[in-house]
Write a protein that holds these residues in place. Structure first.
Motif, short mmCIF file in Angstrom:
data_model
loop_
_atom_site.label_atom_id
_atom_site.label_comp_id
_atom_site.label_asym_id
_atom_site.label_seq_id
_atom_site.Cartn_x
_atom_site.Cartn_y
_atom_site.Cartn_z
N SER A 165 0.83 -1.21 0.00
CA SER A 165 0.00 0.00 0.00
C SER A 165 0.86 1.26 0.00
O SER A 165 0.53 2.25 -0.66
N ALA A 166 1.97 1.21 0.73
CA ALA A 166 2.88 2.36 0.78
C ALA A 166 3.49 2.59 -0.60
O ALA A 166 3.66 3.75 -1.03
N PHE A 167 3.83 1.50 -1.30
CA PHE A 167 4.38 1.65 -2.66
C PHE A 167 3.35 2.28 -3.58
O PHE A 167 3.67 3.18 -4.37
N ALA A 168 2.10 1.82 -3.49
CA ALA A 168 1.04 2.39 -4.34
C ALA A 168 0.86 3.88 -4.06
O ALA A 168 0.70 4.68 -4.99
N THR A 169 0.89 4.25 -2.78
CA THR A 169 0.76 5.66 -2.41
C THR A 169 1.91 6.48 -2.96
O THR A 169 1.72 7.59 -3.48
N ALA A 170 3.13 5.93 -2.86
CA ALA A 170 4.32 6.64 -3.35
C ALA A 170 4.25 6.82 -4.87
O ALA A 170 4.60 7.89 -5.40
N VAL A 277 -1.76 -1.00 -6.44
CA VAL A 277 -0.53 -0.89 -7.21
C VAL A 277 -0.84 -0.86 -8.71
O VAL A 277 -0.28 -0.05 -9.46
N VAL A 278 -1.73 -1.75 -9.15
CA VAL A 278 -2.09 -1.80 -10.56
C VAL A 278 -2.66 -0.46 -11.02
O VAL A 278 -2.29 0.09 -12.07
N SER A 279 -3.57 0.11 -10.20
CA SER A 279 -4.18 1.39 -10.54
C SER A 279 -3.16 2.52 -10.55
O SER A 279 -3.13 3.35 -11.47
N ALA A 280 -2.31 2.55 -9.51
CA ALA A 280 -1.31 3.62 -9.41
C ALA A 280 -0.31 3.54 -10.55
O ALA A 280 0.09 4.57 -11.13
N MET A 281 0.11 2.32 -10.92
CA MET A 281 1.08 2.16 -12.01
C MET A 281 0.48 2.56 -13.35
O MET A 281 1.19 3.12 -14.22
N ALA A 282 -0.80 2.30 -13.55
CA ALA A 282 -1.44 2.71 -14.81
C ALA A 282 -1.39 4.23 -14.94
O ALA A 282 -1.07 4.78 -16.02
N LEU A 283 -1.72 4.94 -13.85
CA LEU A 283 -1.66 6.39 -13.86
C LEU A 283 -0.22 6.87 -14.04
O LEU A 283 0.05 7.80 -14.82
N TYR A 284 0.70 6.24 -13.32
CA TYR A 284 2.12 6.63 -13.38
C TYR A 284 2.66 6.46 -14.80
O TYR A 284 3.36 7.35 -15.31
N ARG A 285 2.34 5.33 -15.44
CA ARG A 285 2.83 5.11 -16.80
C ARG A 285 2.31 6.18 -17.76
O ARG A 285 3.06 6.66 -18.64
#
Length: 309
Positions: A165-170, A277-285
């Protein structure tokens, strides 16, 4: 040998008042359940006085086995039986009565009481029953070990989920930062055009001043210095964008690798949730891609305008 000893005890009691009735209690009595077995062995009953021993084997909630072998003594009066068992640190009281099957006793120890049923039994049965207690102890210990392992796994899962969760937040925070940076790059592109337009105006003004006052006019030098300063500032900003692009590409590679490892964890452990994580990475990409596009536009704008600075 045991039979002779019992016979001698019975013969010695015949002359005593009530001895025959009391002697009927002599023998072995077994009680308990799968978590603990007890055997009362009453070896003598003379003139209402009883002597013998208590053997007990039990298991606790963790599957540890405890065995005791304690002497006892007491009294019998008709059906009433009172026994004192030596515990090593004092006496425990067993009180109750005889029955057709054996003994019904209530144990008092440590401020608590418990009803116990003992049936007259062959002492040889006790070993088999104790084996059952030990098997039950092994089952309890196995279950206890599994519970402990489950609790440990739950703690590890909780710690892993916190880390995930911390990774997703970061990652979400980094995506927001990239969005802000993209906005600054777009502003920089507009600033290049403004700087080139200003440079053109300053160039015309310098030409006018030189035409009137000559190249030694201090105002001409001031204009040249201002244009040079603007050009250097634009170059510095451009280099920051290049450095930022390199940093973003390196960070993106690290974040992709870490995200892949985390998602693999979730795939191997159904107790973990990687949806964040999946959601955050999609936005990050998407933001990394947008940053690269913005950096490419900045490069094009800088190349087009820098000769005009």
């Amino acid at each position: 040998m045991t039979g002779k000893l019992v016979g001698m005890l019975l013969a010695g009691c015949i002359a005593l008042s009530g001895c025959g009735r009391d002697a009927g209690i002599v023998g072995s009595y077994i009680g308990g359940d799968s978590t603990g077995r007890m055997m009362l062995q009453i070896s003598s009953a003379n003139d209402h006085e009883i002597k013998g021993k208590l053997i007990a084997v039990g298991t606790d909630s963790a599957g540890s086995v405890t065995a005791i072998d304690r002497s006892l003594e007491g009294t019998i009066d008709g059906e009433a039986v009172n026994l004192n068992v030596e515990t090593g640190s004092g006496l425990s009281l067993l009180t109750g009565k005889t029955t057709d099957q054996g003994l019904e006793l209530t144990a008092f120890a440590g401020g608590k009481s418990q009803k116990l049923i003992f049936k007259r039994s062959d002492p040889a049965e006790f070993a088999s029953l104790v084996d059952g207690v030990r098997r039950r102890a092994a089952e309890i210990k196995l279950a206890s070990d599994k519970d402990a392992a489950n609790r440990d796994q739950m703690r590890r899962d909780a710690a892993d989920q916190d880390r995930i969760s911390a990774f997703a937040t970061a990652i979400s925070s980094k995506a927001d930062h990239l969005s802000e940076t993209i906005g600054r790059i777009n502003n920089l592109i507009a600033a290049y055009r403004s700087t080139s337009s200003q440079a053109a105006r300053l160039g015309k003004e310098r030409a006018r001043i030189v035409a009137i006052g000559g190249g030694d006019d201090v105002r001409a030098d001031q204009i040249s210095f201002a244009r040079e300063r603007n050009s250097d500032a634009a170059q510095t900003q451009h280099e920051l964008v290049l450095d930022g692009l390199k940093s973003v590409n390196e960070a993106a590679a690290r974040n992709e690798a870490e995200a892949s490892a985390i998602i693999a964890e979730c795939q191997s452990n159904p107790n973990l949730d990687c949806r964040g994580v999946v959601s955050a990475m999609a936005l990050y990409r998407s933001r990394v891609s947008a940053f690269r596009d913005a950096a490419a536009r900045e490069q094009t704008a800088y190349d087009a305008e820098r000769s005009k600075f």
